[in-house]
Motif scaffolding. Structure first.
Motif, PDB file in Angstrom:
ATOM      1  N   ASP A 124       0.708  -1.097   0.067  1.00 53.11           N
ATOM      2  CA  ASP A 124      -0.059   0.076  -0.073  1.00 53.11           C
ATOM      3  C   ASP A 124       0.919   1.334  -0.132  1.00 53.11           C
ATOM      4  O   ASP A 124       1.760   1.349   0.587  1.00 53.11           O
ATOM      5  CB  ASP A 124      -0.859   0.084   1.472  1.00 53.11           C
ATOM      6  N   SER A 176      -0.998   4.419   2.417  1.00 60.07           N
ATOM      7  CA  SER A 176      -1.750   5.485   1.915  1.00 60.07           C
ATOM      8  C   SER A 176      -2.505   6.370   2.949  1.00 60.07           C
ATOM      9  O   SER A 176      -2.357   6.008   4.163  1.00 60.07           O
ATOM     10  CB  SER A 176      -2.689   4.889   1.081  1.00 60.07           C
ATOM     11  N   TYR A 211       7.064   0.024   2.488  1.00 61.20           N
ATOM     12  CA  TYR A 211       5.766   0.363   1.932  1.00 61.20           C
ATOM     13  C   TYR A 211       5.142   1.561   2.819  1.00 61.20           C
ATOM     14  O   TYR A 211       4.846   1.152   4.125  1.00 61.20           O
ATOM     15  CB  TYR A 211       4.648  -0.339   1.542  1.00 61.20           C
ATOM     16  N   SER A 257       3.541 -10.750  -6.497  1.00 64.14           N
ATOM     17  CA  SER A 257       3.680 -10.004  -7.312  1.00 64.14           C
ATOM     18  C   SER A 257       4.201 -10.423  -8.809  1.00 64.14           C
ATOM     19  O   SER A 257       5.309 -11.110  -8.626  1.00 64.14           O
ATOM     20  CB  SER A 257       4.152  -8.688  -6.850  1.00 64.14           C
ATOM     21  N   ARG A 266       6.113  -8.973 -12.099  1.00 64.62           N
ATOM     22  CA  ARG A 266       6.481  -7.775 -12.553  1.00 64.62           C
ATOM     23  C   ARG A 266       7.058  -7.789 -14.030  1.00 64.62           C
ATOM     24  O   ARG A 266       7.454  -8.637 -14.317  1.00 64.62           O
ATOM     25  CB  ARG A 266       7.831  -7.411 -11.481  1.00 64.62           C
ATOM     26  N   THR A 287       3.114   4.323  -1.270  1.00 62.68           N
ATOM     27  CA  THR A 287       4.506   4.810  -2.095  1.00 62.68           C
ATOM     28  C   THR A 287       5.528   3.804  -1.645  1.00 62.68           C
ATOM     29  O   THR A 287       5.523   3.362  -0.101  1.00 62.68           O
ATOM     30  CB  THR A 287       5.150   6.174  -1.733  1.00 62.68           C
ATOM     31  N   TYR A 288       6.350   3.070  -2.366  1.00 63.52           N
ATOM     32  CA  TYR A 288       7.192   1.967  -1.918  1.00 63.52           C
ATOM     33  C   TYR A 288       8.723   2.557  -2.279  1.00 63.52           C
ATOM     34  O   TYR A 288       8.880   3.154  -3.482  1.00 63.52           O
ATOM     35  CB  TYR A 288       6.733   0.664  -2.343  1.00 63.52           C
ATOM     36  N   SER A 315       0.894  -1.680  -9.225  1.00 64.90           N
ATOM     37  CA  SER A 315       1.737  -0.670  -8.954  1.00 64.90           C
ATOM     38  C   SER A 315       2.769  -0.367 -10.260  1.00 64.90           C
ATOM     39  O   SER A 315       3.016  -0.992 -10.864  1.00 64.90           O
ATOM     40  CB  SER A 315       2.730  -1.274  -7.782  1.00 64.90           C
ATOM     41  N   GLU A 335       4.577   3.570  -6.838  1.00 61.92           N
ATOM     42  CA  GLU A 335       3.294   3.874  -5.915  1.00 61.92           C
ATOM     43  C   GLU A 335       2.482   2.600  -6.269  1.00 61.92           C
ATOM     44  O   GLU A 335       2.273   2.268  -7.535  1.00 61.92           O
ATOM     45  CB  GLU A 335       2.775   5.264  -6.484  1.00 61.92           C
ATOM     46  N   VAL A 336       1.879   2.524  -5.352  1.00 57.23           N
ATOM     47  CA  VAL A 336       0.738   1.153  -5.552  1.00 57.23           C
ATOM     48  C   VAL A 336      -0.450   1.921  -5.794  1.00 57.23           C
ATOM     49  O   VAL A 336      -1.324   2.786  -5.161  1.00 57.23           O
ATOM     50  CB  VAL A 336       0.409   0.344  -4.328  1.00 57.23           C
TER      51      VAL A 336
END
Length: 322
Positions: A149, A322, A319, A235, A237, A151-152, A193, A186-187
């Motif tokens: 969730d 939010s 992470y 995930s 990618r 910004t990462y 993301s 960002e997610v």
């Protein structure tokens, strides 16, 4: 001329003693009020006197009109049994019902304490807070906050194997080494993301002649989370961008390289140790997990320079939620 007296009026029933209440003595002012009410009831029950003979006999069953009867108390009749007043043993004062707020020794103490705790209005009711409202939303609903969730930022480090081809000298063997990737993004949705990625790799060929491979790329990184509904941090990618690399050989001053479009693909699973304790009501947290990926520097045409790298690394990230 004969006058017929009016039919007697039935006196209004007086209030009955409240059940469970004991009568008590009243003061002089209260006694006067009671006597006045008794006089009004007696006057209403008495027949109207005629103009010629005020002392005409009343029909049987009517209340006497003597003033002494008025002073003594209410007239006797059908309503006399419901009269609320009585005379004490000494004949001093009548007995009437006690006020509603008087002390009642037979009253239930629980009822009195319950009435004392009644709220006075909406302002007091607003101050009462139920346990369900006092709990955090996450605990009340039983839904865990998402870990993937916001910004990462993260780094992947690990070994890899590369296969490269250049124009000036042959590269028959694989290059073994290691590399790293830095990501920030960002997610956007729980299942998607978007971010940027900087990747680099350094590897060597063990056979003679010894050769060295150095390559790097800048890419746009996409992450897809197929288990987002069940909050499974797995995930898939993919990324694309541009980059290049070069191969050097021992004993030669020149080098040969490659460059152009770069594509990446990876699969990653993340763990969030301690996040449920440190961030019980907030999303995100510290994460780490294995990542298996591929980096491909595509050839511009058939037989042109290129490079393919397979790596297995450890991802460490955070992470912010939010």
């Amino acid at each position: 001329m004969t006058f017929v007296p009016a039919p007697p009026r039935r006196p209004a029933p007086a209030p009955v003693l409240a059940p469970g209440r004991r009568a008590g003595r009243l003061g002089p002012s209260a006694i006067a009020v009671v006597l006045a009410l008794s006089a009004e009831a007696a006057a209403a029950a008495a027949p109207a006197p005629g103009p010629s003979d005020s002392s005409a006999a009343a029909p049987e069953g009517s209340a006497p009109s003597d003033s002494s009867a008025t002073a003594a108390g209410p007239a006797s009749g059908p309503g006399a049994a419901a009269a609320p007043t009585s005379v004490n043993a000494g004949g001093s004062a009548p007995v009437v019902p006690a006020p509603a707020d008087s002390a009642d020794p037979e009253a239930d103490p629980e009822d009195s304490s319950r009435s004392a705790r009644k709220l006075e209005g909406p302002a007091d009711a607003a101050t009462v807070e139920t346990p369900a409202e006092a709990l955090p939303m996450a605990s009340a609903t039983g839904v865990k906050p998402p870990r993937v969730d916001g910004t990462y930022v993260g780094v992947t480090l690990g070994p890899g194997v590369s296969f490269a081809r250049v124009n000036d000298f042959p590269t028959p063997n694989a290059f073994v080494g290691g590399g790293g990737t830095f990501r920030v993004g960002e997610v956007i949705y729980p299942w998607l993301s978007i971010g940027v990625e900087i990747s680099g790799n350094l590897a060597y060929r063990g056979a003679d002649p010894r050769q060295r491979l150095l390559q790097g790329a800048f890419l746009v990184d996409f992450g897809f989370y197929p288990g987002a509904k069940k909050q499974i941090p797995l995930s898939l990618r993919a990324g694309f961008g541009a980059g290049g690399g070069a191969v050097r050989e021992r004993g030669r001053t020149d080098r040969s390289g490659f460059g152009g479009a770069v594509f990446t693909a990876a699969v990653r699973y993340e763990f969030f140790p301690g996040a449920a304790k440190r961030r019980p009501t907030r999303g995100g947290g510290f994460s780490l997990g294995p990542e298996l990926g591929y980096i491909g520097f595509m050839p511009a045409a058939k037989g042109r320079p290129m490079s393919h790298t397979l790596y297995l690394g450890l991802y460490v990230g955070f992470y912010f939620g939010s």
